[in-house]
Design a protein around this motif. Structure first.
Motif, PDB file in Angstrom:
ATOM      1  N   LEU A 167       0.808  -1.222   0.000  1.00 42.63           N
ATOM      2  CA  LEU A 167       0.000   0.000   0.000  1.00 42.63           C
ATOM      3  C   LEU A 167       0.841   1.272   0.000  1.00 42.63           C
ATOM      4  O   LEU A 167       0.304   2.359  -0.222  1.00 42.63           O
ATOM      5  N   ARG A 168       2.137   1.159   0.170  1.00 45.95           N
ATOM      6  CA  ARG A 168       3.034   2.312   0.081  1.00 45.95           C
ATOM      7  C   ARG A 168       3.622   2.467  -1.323  1.00 45.95           C
ATOM      8  O   ARG A 168       4.243   3.484  -1.634  1.00 45.95           O
ATOM      9  N   CYS A 169       3.420   1.492  -2.192  1.00 53.40           N
ATOM     10  CA  CYS A 169       4.043   1.466  -3.517  1.00 53.40           C
ATOM     11  C   CYS A 169       3.298   2.389  -4.485  1.00 53.40           C
ATOM     12  O   CYS A 169       2.129   2.153  -4.782  1.00 53.40           O
ATOM     13  N   PRO A 170       3.948   3.440  -5.025  1.00 56.74           N
ATOM     14  CA  PRO A 170       3.260   4.354  -5.931  1.00 56.74           C
ATOM     15  C   PRO A 170       2.859   3.716  -7.253  1.00 56.74           C
ATOM     16  O   PRO A 170       1.875   4.136  -7.875  1.00 56.74           O
ATOM     17  N   ILE A 171       3.581   2.694  -7.690  1.00 56.07           N
ATOM     18  CA  ILE A 171       3.207   2.023  -8.937  1.00 56.07           C
ATOM     19  C   ILE A 171       1.965   1.159  -8.709  1.00 56.07           C
ATOM     20  O   ILE A 171       1.110   1.026  -9.592  1.00 56.07           O
ATOM     21  N   CYS A 172       1.836   0.609  -7.509  1.00 57.07           N
ATOM     22  CA  CYS A 172       0.602  -0.096  -7.160  1.00 57.07           C
ATOM     23  C   CYS A 172      -0.579   0.871  -7.166  1.00 57.07           C
ATOM     24  O   CYS A 172      -1.683   0.519  -7.600  1.00 57.07           O
ATOM     25  N   GLN A 173      -0.354   2.077  -6.692  1.00 60.70           N
ATOM     26  CA  GLN A 173      -1.400   3.094  -6.720  1.00 60.70           C
ATOM     27  C   GLN A 173      -1.827   3.378  -8.159  1.00 60.70           C
ATOM     28  O   GLN A 173      -3.021   3.511  -8.459  1.00 60.70           O
ATOM     29  N   GLN A 174      -0.878   3.452  -9.073  1.00 59.76           N
ATOM     30  CA  GLN A 174      -1.199   3.706 -10.473  1.00 59.76           C
ATOM     31  C   GLN A 174      -2.009   2.552 -11.069  1.00 59.76           C
ATOM     32  O   GLN A 174      -2.941   2.767 -11.852  1.00 59.76           O
ATOM     33  N   PHE A 175      -1.655   1.330 -10.704  1.00 63.22           N
ATOM     34  CA  PHE A 175      -2.419   0.169 -11.139  1.00 63.22           C
ATOM     35  C   PHE A 175      -3.861   0.261 -10.658  1.00 63.22           C
ATOM     36  O   PHE A 175      -4.810   0.038 -11.411  1.00 63.22           O
ATOM     37  N   GLU A 176      -4.032   0.612  -9.389  1.00 68.51           N
ATOM     38  CA  GLU A 176      -5.374   0.737  -8.818  1.00 68.51           C
ATOM     39  C   GLU A 176      -6.165   1.836  -9.517  1.00 68.51           C
ATOM     40  O   GLU A 176      -7.340   1.651  -9.853  1.00 68.51           O
ATOM     41  N   GLU A 177      -5.543   2.978  -9.760  1.00 67.83           N
ATOM     42  CA  GLU A 177      -6.244   4.081 -10.409  1.00 67.83           C
ATOM     43  C   GLU A 177      -6.646   3.729 -11.841  1.00 67.83           C
ATOM     44  O   GLU A 177      -7.702   4.137 -12.323  1.00 67.83           O
ATOM     45  N   ALA A 178      -5.803   2.969 -12.510  1.00 66.97           N
ATOM     46  CA  ALA A 178      -6.082   2.611 -13.897  1.00 66.97           C
ATOM     47  C   ALA A 178      -7.182   1.566 -14.018  1.00 66.97           C
ATOM     48  O   ALA A 178      -8.084   1.692 -14.842  1.00 66.97           O
ATOM     49  N   ALA A 179      -7.122   0.529 -13.202  1.00 67.89           N
ATOM     50  CA  ALA A 179      -7.973  -0.640 -13.443  1.00 67.89           C
ATOM     51  C   ALA A 179      -8.802  -1.078 -12.251  1.00 67.89           C
ATOM     52  O   ALA A 179      -9.596  -2.017 -12.375  1.00 67.89           O
ATOM     53  N   GLY A 180      -8.664  -0.423 -11.107  1.00 68.33           N
ATOM     54  CA  GLY A 180      -9.350  -0.891  -9.906  1.00 68.33           C
ATOM     55  C   GLY A 180     -10.848  -0.983 -10.047  1.00 68.33           C
ATOM     56  O   GLY A 180     -11.470  -1.976  -9.624  1.00 68.33           O
ATOM     57  N   GLU A 181     -11.472   0.024 -10.628  1.00 70.17           N
ATOM     58  CA  GLU A 181     -12.934   0.003 -10.747  1.00 70.17           C
ATOM     59  C   GLU A 181     -13.394  -1.122 -11.664  1.00 70.17           C
ATOM     60  O   GLU A 181     -14.385  -1.812 -11.370  1.00 70.17           O
ATOM     61  N   GLN A 182     -12.708  -1.315 -12.778  1.00 67.27           N
ATOM     62  CA  GLN A 182     -13.116  -2.368 -13.698  1.00 67.27           C
ATOM     63  C   GLN A 182     -12.894  -3.756 -13.102  1.00 67.27           C
ATOM     64  O   GLN A 182     -13.702  -4.669 -13.328  1.00 67.27           O
ATOM     65  N   ILE A 183     -11.812  -3.923 -12.353  1.00 71.21           N
ATOM     66  CA  ILE A 183     -11.593  -5.206 -11.686  1.00 71.21           C
ATOM     67  C   ILE A 183     -12.693  -5.456 -10.665  1.00 71.21           C
ATOM     68  O   ILE A 183     -13.220  -6.574 -10.545  1.00 71.21           O
ATOM     69  N   ALA A 184     -13.080  -4.413  -9.921  1.00 72.47           N
ATOM     70  CA  ALA A 184     -14.176  -4.557  -8.968  1.00 72.47           C
ATOM     71  C   ALA A 184     -15.459  -4.972  -9.668  1.00 72.47           C
ATOM     72  O   ALA A 184     -16.243  -5.772  -9.146  1.00 72.47           O
ATOM     73  N   GLY A 185     -15.681  -4.451 -10.872  1.00 71.36           N
ATOM     74  CA  GLY A 185     -16.856  -4.852 -11.644  1.00 71.36           C
ATOM     75  C   GLY A 185     -16.824  -6.322 -12.017  1.00 71.36           C
ATOM     76  O   GLY A 185     -17.870  -6.991 -12.023  1.00 71.36           O
ATOM     77  N   LEU A 186     -15.628  -6.848 -12.308  1.00 74.18           N
ATOM     78  CA  LEU A 186     -15.498  -8.269 -12.632  1.00 74.18           C
ATOM     79  C   LEU A 186     -15.735  -9.146 -11.410  1.00 74.18           C
ATOM     80  O   LEU A 186     -16.183 -10.289 -11.536  1.00 74.18           O
ATOM     81  N   VAL A 187     -15.421  -8.616 -10.234  1.00 74.56           N
ATOM     82  CA  VAL A 187     -15.781  -9.313  -8.989  1.00 74.56           C
ATOM     83  C   VAL A 187     -17.297  -9.333  -8.844  1.00 74.56           C
ATOM     84  O   VAL A 187     -17.914 -10.376  -8.578  1.00 74.56           O
ATOM     85  N   ASP A 188     -17.909  -8.174  -9.030  1.00 77.23           N
ATOM     86  CA  ASP A 188     -19.347  -8.045  -8.804  1.00 77.23           C
ATOM     87  C   ASP A 188     -20.168  -8.883  -9.766  1.00 77.23           C
ATOM     88  O   ASP A 188     -21.233  -9.409  -9.395  1.00 77.23           O
ATOM     89  N   ASP A 189     -19.710  -9.013 -11.015  1.00 79.20           N
ATOM     90  CA  ASP A 189     -20.525  -9.760 -11.988  1.00 79.20           C
ATOM     91  C   ASP A 189     -20.209 -11.248 -12.014  1.00 79.20           C
ATOM     92  O   ASP A 189     -20.735 -11.994 -12.844  1.00 79.20           O
ATOM     93  N   GLY A 190     -19.354 -11.693 -11.084  1.00 77.83           N
ATOM     94  CA  GLY A 190     -19.093 -13.122 -10.947  1.00 77.83           C
ATOM     95  C   GLY A 190     -18.068 -13.682 -11.906  1.00 77.83           C
ATOM     96  O   GLY A 190     -17.940 -14.904 -12.035  1.00 77.83           O
ATOM     97  N   THR A 191     -17.289 -12.811 -12.557  1.00 77.80           N
ATOM     98  CA  THR A 191     -16.302 -13.281 -13.526  1.00 77.80           C
ATOM     99  C   THR A 191     -15.046 -13.813 -12.863  1.00 77.80           C
ATOM    100  O   THR A 191     -14.471 -14.809 -13.314  1.00 77.80           O
ATOM    101  N   ILE A 192     -14.595 -13.171 -11.792  1.00 75.92           N
ATOM    102  CA  ILE A 192     -13.297 -13.511 -11.209  1.00 75.92           C
ATOM    103  C   ILE A 192     -13.398 -13.776  -9.711  1.00 75.92           C
ATOM    104  O   ILE A 192     -14.316 -13.323  -9.043  1.00 75.92           O
ATOM    105  N   THR A 193     -12.421 -14.515  -9.227  1.00 77.06           N
ATOM    106  CA  THR A 193     -12.098 -14.562  -7.804  1.00 77.06           C
ATOM    107  C   THR A 193     -10.816 -13.773  -7.635  1.00 77.06           C
ATOM    108  O   THR A 193      -9.798 -14.075  -8.278  1.00 77.06           O
ATOM    109  N   TYR A 194     -10.854 -12.745  -6.803  1.00 79.28           N
ATOM    110  CA  TYR A 194      -9.747 -11.795  -6.677  1.00 79.28           C
ATOM    111  C   TYR A 194      -9.088 -11.979  -5.325  1.00 79.28           C
ATOM    112  O   TYR A 194      -9.698 -11.766  -4.275  1.00 79.28           O
ATOM    113  N   SER A 195      -7.816 -12.375  -5.345  1.00 76.67           N
ATOM    114  CA  SER A 195      -7.057 -12.615  -4.123  1.00 76.67           C
ATOM    115  C   SER A 195      -5.971 -11.559  -3.989  1.00 76.67           C
ATOM    116  O   SER A 195      -5.098 -11.433  -4.857  1.00 76.67           O
ATOM    117  N   LEU A 196      -6.029 -10.811  -2.900  1.00 79.49           N
ATOM    118  CA  LEU A 196      -5.085  -9.734  -2.641  1.00 79.49           C
ATOM    119  C   LEU A 196      -4.067 -10.192  -1.607  1.00 79.49           C
ATOM    120  O   LEU A 196      -4.434 -10.652  -0.525  1.00 79.49           O
TER     121      LEU A 196
END
Length: 237
Positions: free
Chosen positions: A73-102
């Motif tokens: 959570l301190r990694c700025p490149i991880c932050q960029q990944f989250e800003e770029a794709a976080g919402e869409q990945i969350a949508g794939l969780v919500d629609d039952g497409t993926i199992t997301y392990s953090l």
């Protein structure tokens, strides 16, 4: 905050991350001084809420595509990944497409001026996973939005809880303050550096590392289309 309010914005600078998306290179275990963590914690086991302690994972979704992310959570490149794709990945969780392990890591404790920010933020995220599993991805988003600069002390536990509360995630103040999961975040970090089973990489060399059905993503961390295509193809694109 509801899932629908998550922001998805590709950053202006496309950062190619070769060799397992090594944006923030891991340099070993986390702690770097500063006696701020509980000294007698046992590493938790079993499953509580979305926290699968034995697998060193905070898990959300029940889809057939296995998506795993190693992050600090301190990694700025991880932050960029989250800003770029976080919402869409969350949508794939919500629609039952993926199992997301953090898989939280803490190797950037060393740039927190002795306050162990990565460990404390990772523990706070785990508090959410245990006590309010449906808010897990929203919590990760708001923690990235409040990410402190490297080399600073970072947020206090009170400030971390304030960030969560401002994001609509309430009632976790005691857990955030007591930091019950810092030993587990350290164990998760050490396990990732020691080796990854069932993947095309031997171990985690940096964050973010995204692995889908055993295949690691090698593209840009800020290319949302490429990230989502890689995920929805099951790691084949």
């Amino acid at each position: 905050m509801t899932r629908g309010t998550r922001r998805a914005g590709a950053l202006g600078t496309a950062l190619l991350a070769a060799l397992l998306l090594v944006g923030c290179a891991s340099g070993g275990s986390g702690g770097s001084g500063g006696d701020v963590l509980p000294s007698d914690q046992a590493v938790p086991t079993g499953t509580e809420g979305a926290a699968h302690f034995d697998d060193y994972a905070l898990v959300t979704g029940e889809g057939s595509i296995d998506v795993q992310l190693w992050f600090d959570l301190r990694c700025p490149i991880c932050q960029q990944f989250e800003e770029a794709a976080g919402e869409q990945i969350a949508g794939l969780v919500d629609d039952g497409t993926i199992t997301y392990s953090l898989h939280p890591m803490n190797f950037l404790d060393r740039v927190s001026a002795g306050t162990y920010y990565s460990s404390r933020a990772g523990s706070a995220l785990t508090c959410v996973a245990v006590e309010d599993p449906d808010a897990l991805l929203d919590a990760m988003q708001v923690l990235y939005e409040a990410q402190p600069e490297e080399g600073t002390e970072g947020l206090t536990n009170t400030e971390i809880n304030g960030v969560l509360e401002d994001g609509g995630i309430e009632g976790l103040g005691e857990c955030v303050d007591e930091m019950p999961y810092t030993s587990w975040v350290q164990a998760s970090n050490d396990a990732a550096l020691a080796g990854i089973e069932g993947a095309d990489v031997e171990a985690i060399q940096g964050t973010p590392t995204l692995i889908v059905n055993g295949t690691s993503y090698q593209g840009s961390v800020s290319d949302a289309d490429a990230i989502i295509d890689f995920i929805t193809s099951g790691g084949q694109s």
